[in-house]
Design a protein around this motif. Structure first.
Motif, PDB file in Angstrom:
ATOM      1  N   ASP A 114      16.685 -12.482  -9.313  1.00  0.00           N
ATOM      2  CA  ASP A 114      16.277 -12.768  -7.553  1.00  0.00           C
ATOM      3  C   ASP A 114      16.109 -11.734  -6.440  1.00  0.00           C
ATOM      4  OD1 ASP A 114      19.396 -12.279  -8.721  1.00  0.00           O
ATOM      5  OD2 ASP A 114      20.152 -13.165  -6.586  1.00  0.00           O
ATOM      6  N   ILE A 115      16.652 -10.378  -7.003  1.00  0.00           N
ATOM      7  CA  ILE A 115      16.813  -9.166  -6.694  1.00  0.00           C
ATOM      8  C   ILE A 115      14.715  -8.992  -6.872  1.00  0.00           C
ATOM      9  CG2 ILE A 115      16.881  -6.788  -6.422  1.00  0.00           C
ATOM     10  CD1 ILE A 115      19.763  -7.539  -7.419  1.00  0.00           C
ATOM     11  N   TYR A 116      14.647  -9.517  -7.817  1.00  0.00           N
ATOM     12  CA  TYR A 116      12.607  -9.157  -7.330  1.00  0.00           C
ATOM     13  C   TYR A 116      12.212  -9.864  -6.582  1.00  0.00           C
ATOM     14  CZ  TYR A 116       8.386 -10.433  -9.144  1.00  0.00           C
ATOM     15  OH  TYR A 116       7.075 -10.175  -9.106  1.00  0.00           O
ATOM     16  N   ILE A 117      12.803 -10.865  -6.554  1.00  0.00           N
ATOM     17  CA  ILE A 117      12.344 -12.331  -6.014  1.00  0.00           C
ATOM     18  C   ILE A 117      12.026 -11.759  -4.513  1.00  0.00           C
ATOM     19  CG2 ILE A 117      12.060 -14.756  -5.243  1.00  0.00           C
ATOM     20  CD1 ILE A 117      12.693 -15.442  -8.060  1.00  0.00           C
ATOM     21  N   LYS A 118      12.862 -11.315  -3.965  1.00  0.00           N
ATOM     22  CA  LYS A 118      13.638 -10.752  -2.452  1.00  0.00           C
ATOM     23  C   LYS A 118      12.487  -9.752  -2.890  1.00  0.00           C
ATOM     24  CE  LYS A 118      17.047 -13.439  -1.500  1.00  0.00           C
ATOM     25  NZ  LYS A 118      17.093 -14.415  -0.225  1.00  0.00           N
ATOM     26  N   ALA A 119      12.658  -8.597  -3.202  1.00  0.00           N
ATOM     27  CA  ALA A 119      11.823  -8.013  -3.283  1.00  0.00           C
ATOM     28  C   ALA A 119       9.920  -8.037  -3.339  1.00  0.00           C
ATOM     29  CB  ALA A 119      11.814  -6.653  -3.957  1.00  0.00           C
ATOM     30  N   ASN A 120       9.966  -8.671  -3.777  1.00  0.00           N
ATOM     31  CA  ASN A 120       8.401  -9.309  -4.350  1.00  0.00           C
ATOM     32  C   ASN A 120       8.030 -10.414  -2.702  1.00  0.00           C
ATOM     33  OD1 ASN A 120       5.439  -8.960  -5.499  1.00  0.00           O
ATOM     34  ND2 ASN A 120       6.006 -11.785  -6.066  1.00  0.00           N
ATOM     35  N   ASN A 121       8.573 -10.671  -2.686  1.00  0.00           N
ATOM     36  CA  ASN A 121       8.492 -11.451  -1.170  1.00  0.00           C
ATOM     37  C   ASN A 121       8.090 -10.104   0.804  1.00  0.00           C
ATOM     38  OD1 ASN A 121       8.437 -14.036  -2.351  1.00  0.00           O
ATOM     39  ND2 ASN A 121      10.407 -14.406  -1.580  1.00  0.00           N
ATOM     40  N   TYR A 122       9.657  -9.401   0.192  1.00  0.00           N
ATOM     41  CA  TYR A 122       8.770  -8.750   1.023  1.00  0.00           C
ATOM     42  C   TYR A 122       7.929  -7.773   0.869  1.00  0.00           C
ATOM     43  CZ  TYR A 122      10.588  -5.097   5.032  1.00  0.00           C
ATOM     44  OH  TYR A 122      10.747  -4.586   5.429  1.00  0.00           O
ATOM     45  N   LEU A 123       7.468  -7.514   0.060  1.00  0.00           N
ATOM     46  CA  LEU A 123       6.194  -5.938  -0.161  1.00  0.00           C
ATOM     47  C   LEU A 123       4.837  -7.634  -0.005  1.00  0.00           C
ATOM     48  CD1 LEU A 123       4.563  -3.456  -1.344  1.00  0.00           C
ATOM     49  CD2 LEU A 123       4.343  -5.324  -3.231  1.00  0.00           C
ATOM     50  N   ILE A 124       4.964  -8.778  -0.140  1.00  0.00           N
ATOM     51  CA  ILE A 124       4.013  -9.905   0.330  1.00  0.00           C
ATOM     52  C   ILE A 124       3.979  -9.680   1.594  1.00  0.00           C
ATOM     53  CG2 ILE A 124       2.633 -12.225  -0.042  1.00  0.00           C
ATOM     54  CD1 ILE A 124       4.338 -12.054  -2.428  1.00  0.00           C
ATOM     55  N   GLU A 125       4.949  -9.798   2.469  1.00  0.00           N
ATOM     56  CA  GLU A 125       4.716  -9.538   3.705  1.00  0.00           C
ATOM     57  C   GLU A 125       4.300  -8.262   4.454  1.00  0.00           C
ATOM     58  OE1 GLU A 125       4.841 -11.184   6.917  1.00  0.00           O
ATOM     59  OE2 GLU A 125       5.967 -12.405   5.896  1.00  0.00           O
ATOM     60  N   LYS A 126       4.861  -7.505   4.189  1.00  0.00           N
ATOM     61  CA  LYS A 126       3.686  -6.426   4.410  1.00  0.00           C
ATOM     62  C   LYS A 126       2.766  -6.148   4.506  1.00  0.00           C
ATOM     63  CE  LYS A 126       7.899  -5.117   6.906  1.00  0.00           C
ATOM     64  NZ  LYS A 126       7.485  -5.320   7.752  1.00  0.00           N
ATOM     65  N   LYS A 127       2.259  -6.539   3.331  1.00  0.00           N
ATOM     66  CA  LYS A 127       0.525  -6.820   2.910  1.00  0.00           C
ATOM     67  C   LYS A 127       0.088  -7.497   4.327  1.00  0.00           C
ATOM     68  CE  LYS A 127       0.608  -5.534  -1.980  1.00  0.00           C
ATOM     69  NZ  LYS A 127       0.406  -5.882  -3.268  1.00  0.00           N
ATOM     70  N   LYS A 128       0.897  -9.061   4.055  1.00  0.00           N
ATOM     71  CA  LYS A 128       0.261  -9.481   5.169  1.00  0.00           C
ATOM     72  C   LYS A 128       0.079  -8.798   6.558  1.00  0.00           C
ATOM     73  CE  LYS A 128       1.261 -13.681   3.820  1.00  0.00           C
ATOM     74  NZ  LYS A 128       1.825 -15.433   3.478  1.00  0.00           N
ATOM     75  N   GLN A 129       1.220  -8.177   6.955  1.00  0.00           N
ATOM     76  CA  GLN A 129       1.296  -7.176   8.030  1.00  0.00           C
ATOM     77  C   GLN A 129      -0.128  -6.399   8.203  1.00  0.00           C
ATOM     78  OE1 GLN A 129       4.822  -5.922   8.948  1.00  0.00           O
ATOM     79  NE2 GLN A 129       6.090  -8.204   9.080  1.00  0.00           N
ATOM     80  N   ILE A 130      -0.395  -5.660   7.136  1.00  0.00           N
ATOM     81  CA  ILE A 130      -0.988  -4.624   6.808  1.00  0.00           C
ATOM     82  C   ILE A 130      -2.533  -5.035   7.648  1.00  0.00           C
ATOM     83  CG2 ILE A 130      -2.587  -3.161   5.868  1.00  0.00           C
ATOM     84  CD1 ILE A 130      -0.007  -1.972   4.098  1.00  0.00           C
ATOM     85  N   LYS A 131      -2.782  -6.329   7.071  1.00  0.00           N
ATOM     86  CA  LYS A 131      -4.110  -6.655   7.262  1.00  0.00           C
ATOM     87  C   LYS A 131      -4.216  -7.229   8.669  1.00  0.00           C
ATOM     88  CE  LYS A 131      -5.184  -7.551   2.736  1.00  0.00           C
ATOM     89  NZ  LYS A 131      -5.379  -8.412   1.526  1.00  0.00           N
ATOM     90  N   ASP A 132      -3.382  -7.714   9.435  1.00  0.00           N
ATOM     91  CA  ASP A 132      -3.677  -8.657  10.434  1.00  0.00           C
ATOM     92  C   ASP A 132      -3.511  -7.760  11.729  1.00  0.00           C
ATOM     93  OD1 ASP A 132      -2.468  -9.847  13.203  1.00  0.00           O
ATOM     94  OD2 ASP A 132      -0.679 -10.785  12.279  1.00  0.00           O
ATOM     95  N   GLU A 133      -4.313  -7.018  12.006  1.00  0.00           N
ATOM     96  CA  GLU A 133      -4.179  -6.192  13.296  1.00  0.00           C
ATOM     97  C   GLU A 133      -3.369  -5.848  13.942  1.00  0.00           C
ATOM     98  OE1 GLU A 133      -8.399  -5.463  14.988  1.00  0.00           O
ATOM     99  OE2 GLU A 133      -9.715  -5.949  13.556  1.00  0.00           O
ATOM    100  N   SER A 134      -2.715  -7.535  15.276  1.00  0.00           N
ATOM    101  CA  SER A 134      -1.155  -6.962  15.384  1.00  0.00           C
ATOM    102  C   SER A 134      -0.524  -6.012  14.856  1.00  0.00           C
ATOM    103  CB  SER A 134      -0.934  -8.949  16.213  1.00  0.00           C
ATOM    104  OG  SER A 134      -0.522  -9.014  15.100  1.00  0.00           O
ATOM    105  N   PHE A 135      -0.571  -5.743  13.816  1.00  0.00           N
ATOM    106  CA  PHE A 135       0.622  -4.999  13.313  1.00  0.00           C
ATOM    107  C   PHE A 135       0.284  -3.312  12.882  1.00  0.00           C
ATOM    108  CE2 PHE A 135       2.499  -9.560  12.401  1.00  0.00           C
ATOM    109  CZ  PHE A 135       3.497  -9.831  12.381  1.00  0.00           C
ATOM    110  N   ARG A 136      -1.137  -3.600  12.903  1.00  0.00           N
ATOM    111  CA  ARG A 136      -1.762  -1.993  12.922  1.00  0.00           C
ATOM    112  C   ARG A 136      -1.099  -1.078  13.954  1.00  0.00           C
ATOM    113  NH1 ARG A 136      -6.824  -2.663   9.599  1.00  0.00           N
ATOM    114  NH2 ARG A 136      -7.409  -3.351  11.635  1.00  0.00           N
TER     115      ARG A 136
END
Length: 145
Positions: A114-136
């Motif tokens: 469950d800790i891994y799932i939370k961390a992985n979901n957070y990482l996926i969200e950060k990767k999405k934000q990097i690709k989104d110009e509004s977050f860069r």
């Protein structure tokens, strides 16, 4: 005959020493996680199984995954990798941080799923934000990051 006994004693001592080192070498595990809303970061707390005390962390921020853990001065690991360059994986109750470009295992530490799932979901969200110009930042957009 005495040479044979001496060699046998030396081999026994070496094997005993290796066994003791293996048994008493530090074992680490991720005990819990913490989200810091002010800094928009996710931190996994690393504990030692031997002394049951906090001895490090893995921090996931917008740009980097940093980690540091230690048992004593002779057993110390630290590092930082860009968020877009890593993958999290989970096998046999162990949290893995893997370098995406060469599939090299950066970190392998015991963790609950469950800790891994939370961390992985957070990482996926950060990767999405990097690709989104509004977050860069404008600097990142200018430099093509």
């Amino acid at each position: 005959m005495k040479l044979y006994q001496l060699i046998s004693v030396i081999i026994f001592l070496i094997i005993s020493l290796l066994f003791i080192v293996f048994i008493f070498s530090p074992k680490f595990y991720i005990k819990f996680y913490q989200y810091d809303k002010d800094y928009d970061s996710f931190t996994l707390k690393i504990f030692s199984k031997v002394k049951e005390k906090e001895c490090g962390f893995i921090n996931i921020s917008k740009e980097y995954v940093t980690f540091r853990y230690y048992y004593n001065l002779s057993n110390f690991n630290k590092g930082a990798t860009a968020v877009e360059d890593i993958i999290f994986d989970y096998k046999d109750n162990h949290f893995h941080i893997i370098n995406k470009s060469n599939n090299k295992l950066i970190l392998n530490i015991e963790c609950d799923k469950d800790i891994y799932i939370k961390a992985n979901n957070y990482l996926i969200e950060k990767k999405k934000q990097i690709k989104d110009e509004s977050f860069r930042s404008s600097k990142d957009i200018f430099l093509g990051r």
